[in-house]
Design an enzyme around this catalytic site. Structure first.
Site, short mmCIF file in Angstrom:
data_model
loop_
_atom_site.label_atom_id
_atom_site.label_comp_id
_atom_site.label_asym_id
_atom_site.label_seq_id
_atom_site.Cartn_x
_atom_site.Cartn_y
_atom_site.Cartn_z
N LYS A 196 0.84 -1.20 0.00
CA LYS A 196 0.00 0.00 0.00
C LYS A 196 0.87 1.25 0.00
O LYS A 196 0.67 2.17 -0.77
CB LYS A 196 -0.93 -0.03 1.21
CG LYS A 196 -1.85 1.18 1.30
CD LYS A 196 -2.82 1.05 2.47
CE LYS A 196 -3.56 2.38 2.64
NZ LYS A 196 -4.50 2.36 3.76
N GLU A 202 10.33 -4.81 4.71
CA GLU A 202 10.42 -6.21 4.27
C GLU A 202 10.15 -6.33 2.77
O GLU A 202 10.86 -7.02 2.04
CB GLU A 202 9.40 -7.07 5.03
CG GLU A 202 9.67 -7.22 6.51
CD GLU A 202 8.93 -6.19 7.35
OE1 GLU A 202 8.77 -5.03 6.90
OE2 GLU A 202 8.51 -6.54 8.46
N GLY A 253 -5.04 -1.72 4.82
CA GLY A 253 -4.22 -2.84 4.37
C GLY A 253 -4.90 -4.19 4.54
O GLY A 253 -4.94 -5.01 3.63
N ARG A 254 -5.47 -4.40 5.73
CA ARG A 254 -6.07 -5.71 6.00
C ARG A 254 -7.45 -5.87 5.39
O ARG A 254 -8.12 -6.88 5.61
CB ARG A 254 -6.08 -5.97 7.52
CG ARG A 254 -6.71 -4.86 8.34
CD ARG A 254 -6.35 -5.00 9.82
NE ARG A 254 -6.83 -3.87 10.62
CZ ARG A 254 -6.15 -2.76 10.81
NH1 ARG A 254 -4.96 -2.61 10.24
NH2 ARG A 254 -6.64 -1.79 11.56
N GLU A 339 -5.27 -6.91 14.49
CA GLU A 339 -4.71 -5.60 14.14
C GLU A 339 -5.82 -4.54 14.20
O GLU A 339 -5.58 -3.38 14.48
CB GLU A 339 -4.04 -5.63 12.76
CG GLU A 339 -3.07 -4.47 12.54
CD GLU A 339 -2.25 -4.58 11.25
OE1 GLU A 339 -2.83 -4.35 10.18
OE2 GLU A 339 -1.05 -4.85 11.32
N HIS A 370 -5.72 -33.42 16.37
CA HIS A 370 -4.60 -34.26 16.83
C HIS A 370 -3.47 -33.43 17.40
O HIS A 370 -2.34 -33.89 17.51
CB HIS A 370 -4.11 -35.14 15.67
CG HIS A 370 -5.18 -36.08 15.21
ND1 HIS A 370 -5.37 -37.31 15.78
CD2 HIS A 370 -6.16 -35.93 14.28
CE1 HIS A 370 -6.41 -37.90 15.20
NE2 HIS A 370 -6.91 -37.08 14.30
N LYS A 498 9.06 -0.89 14.40
CA LYS A 498 9.70 -0.48 13.14
C LYS A 498 10.79 0.55 13.43
O LYS A 498 11.89 0.47 12.88
CB LYS A 498 8.67 0.16 12.20
CG LYS A 498 7.71 -0.80 11.53
CD LYS A 498 6.83 -0.03 10.54
CE LYS A 498 5.64 -0.84 10.07
NZ LYS A 498 4.68 -0.06 9.28
O1 F6P Z 1 1.82 -4.36 9.89
C1 F6P Z 1 1.51 -3.05 9.62
C2 F6P Z 1 1.03 -2.84 8.22
O2 F6P Z 1 0.90 -1.49 8.02
C3 F6P Z 1 -0.29 -3.55 7.89
O3 F6P Z 1 -1.39 -2.88 8.34
C4 F6P Z 1 -0.19 -3.66 6.42
O4 F6P Z 1 -1.11 -4.56 5.91
C5 F6P Z 1 1.25 -4.10 6.28
O5 F6P Z 1 1.94 -3.36 7.26
C6 F6P Z 1 1.87 -3.89 4.92
O6 F6P Z 1 1.89 -2.55 4.56
P1 F6P Z 1 2.12 -2.12 3.06
O7 F6P Z 1 1.03 -2.68 2.24
O8 F6P Z 1 2.11 -0.61 3.06
O9 F6P Z 1 3.45 -2.66 2.62
#
Ligand code: F6P
Length: 529
Positions: A196, A202, A253-254, A339, A370, A498
């Protein structure tokens, strides 16, 4: 919106819990009321819910509906659906429902459908493997930019393009991307960089690794092999990506798998099935918007969550999908629910005097049986379980499916019925120790029962059904979050880690412990040693 604990219904629920709720016995409740199953059944698009094995009665049901009305839940729902800035801490609307509304309906319809049409046309071009040459699609993203597609593609395996393989890389741990890259060829691989913000550490790091690998392996056409799904088109362009599918800050995002973030799903399923996925969610939206509170499935589930969390004091909920394709649903729901509702202050920033999000966890049945079902049946904590059963499979192994369904039904039954010590005494236990007397063994073999569960029943796990199921969970989270008076649409809790990571990263190279606590400094020393 009035906070739930400031209503008269809350006080009435407290009284009701003390007088009747705490001691409700499901076995007696079914004995008293032959119509209990029908009374607590809720029919929503694509999802039938049996709520009768939950620790509530008609009075609880009525008082929870009163609580919702007194809190102003329906008005709050309407405000969200109308595009008001209900995400107050970020000053944003929350409009994932607009992403699945038919053209001409709902806010931002033109923008939404323009991107959707473009994305679906692109998905079709990738699916035309004879001309696109693609065999592998790699989605690089994390959290909401990963979990939705990672959950939906295997769930809908029966509908997935047979000439394409799908991979999901999320973790900044190189053990995630390395084995994926090992099996790929640059000429036949499409990388989707999903973020987003297009700033997430990452995802950016994995995208760079993927591009380096692509070039090292002799790949030349970056424009063809890398696309982005993001709200930050400029950052994607700076990365060197020319094909971008955008979305908007009013998509959390979610809640973003319905947007361009759903591109891997669209490629996997194709245009018609992706549209069916959106339609299923839209059907659930209409149910949520119009069904009376007492028969509104997401609202009923959200109210039950409040009842369990704040009156019974249950701190977790286990999700047991009896469908192997839904193996990532618990992980998806962890982000969606925890979240969203893992918050400790109200909309004014005042500490909440009650518990909020439960811990959500689980595994597909029958595997969970199990592993941890022992604890669900005989552990000291009561953990409500949510069974998801699918009537008709997409495979031809009828015998396996009957066994799967029988297992799901049996577990819900066993949780509720339990087994008395007298019953256990009357049974033979082949593996029982000879050193202990029968009465002792029987006590070990006793099940308290009266453990609650919900069963959600789908006819088939189609794109439309999955869309409806996921939308149901979204609105359930809205319901409990609204009653708790928190902002379900921000996630400040992920920021501190972060920032500290950014501080620690150079220290891993320099070893500088200045200002660190003794534990972190000690660990840093050992990691560098
Ligand atoms: O974990 C925090 C967060 O902002 C989530 O809400 C989001 O889905 C994720 O990181 C990834 O963010 P982005 O889509 O901006 O890479």
């Amino acid at each position: 919106m009035i906070r739930c604990d400031r209503t008269t219904a809350w006080a009435a629920l407290k009284g009701h819990y003390e007088a009747h709720g705490r001691d409700l016995d499901l076995r007696e409740a079914f004995g008293r009321d032959p119509a209990r199953f029908e009374r607590f059944a809720v029919e929503a698009p694509e999802v039938f819910a049996d709520l009768s094995k939950n620790l509530w009665d008609e009075a609880t049901h009525r008082l929870l509906a009163e609580l919702a009305r007194e809190c102003g839940l329906e008005a709050r729902r309407d405000a969200m659906l109308a595009g008001e800035a209900v995400n107050v801490t970020e000053g944003r609307a929350v409009l994932h429902t607009a992403l699945r509304a038919p053209r001409g309906q709902g806010p931002f319809s033109e923008e939404v459908h323009d991107v959707l049409d473009r994305m679906l046309a692109y998905a079709e071009s990738v699916r035309d493997t004879a001309s696109s040459g693609f065999t592998d699609v790699v989605n690089i993203g994390i959290g909401g930019s990963d979990l939705g597609p990672q959950m939906a593609v295997p769930a809908l395996d029966a509908f997935v393009h047979r000439g394409l393989r799908f991979h999901f890389v999320s973790n900044v741990d190189g053990h995630d991307i390395a084995p994926v890259l090992r099996g790929l060829k640059p000429d036949t691989t499409l990388f989707i960089i999903a973020s987003k913000t297009f700033t997430t550490q990452e995802t950016m790091a994995n995208a760079r690794v993927a591009h380096e690998w692509f070039v090292q392996q002799g790949g030349t056409d970056t424009a063809k092999h890398f696309v982005a799904t993001t709200t930050n088109v400029q950052a994607a362009a700076e990365f060197g990506i020319s094909t971008t599918f955008g979305f908007w800050d009013w998509v959390g995002g979610r809640y973003s798998l319905w947007s361009a973030i759903g591109l891997p799903i669209a490629i996997a399923l194709g245009r018609e099935h992706f549209r069916a996925f959106l339609d299923g969610a839209h059907a659930m939206d209409r149910h949520f918007a119009a069904a009376p509170l007492e028969k509104n499935l997401p609202m009923q589930l959200g109210l039950l969550d409040v009842w369990y969390r704040n009156f019974h004091g249950f701190t977790s909920r286990s999700v047991a999908p009896y469908h192997q394709g839904l193996k990532r649903l618990p992980a998806y729901l962890q982000q969606l629910e925890m979240e969203s509702n893992g918050k400790r202050v109200d909309l004014e920033g005042q500490p909440l005097p009650y518990g909020t999000s439960p811990v959500v966890w689980g595994e597909p049945g029958t595997n969970g049986q199990h592993a941890y079902f022992q604890m669900l049946h005989q552990g000291t904590d009561v953990i409500p379980v949510e069974f998801i059963l699918v009537k008709t499979p997409t495979h031809g192994h009828a015998d396996l499916h009957s066994k799967l369904l029988a297992n799901g039904l049996a577990q819900a039954q066993a949780l509720m019925l339990g087994k008395t010590t007298e019953q256990a005494l009357g049974e033979k236990a082949p593996t029982a120790s000879k050193a202990l007397d029968a009465a002792t063994i029987a006590r070990h073999r006793t099940f308290p029962g009266n453990r609650p569960s919900t069963t959600l029943l789908l006819e088939r796990l189609t794109p439309r059904a999955l869309g409806a199921l996921v939308a149901m969970y979204e609105h359930r989270v809205f319901t409990s979050g609204a009653l708790w008076g928190l902002n379900a649409y921000d996630q400040w809790g992920v920021e501190l880690g972060k920032a500290l990571c950014n501080d620690l990263l150079p220290r891993l190279a320099s070893g500088d412990p200045t200002g660190l606590d003794a534990s972190t400094a000690g660990l840093l020393r050992r990691l560098r040693g």
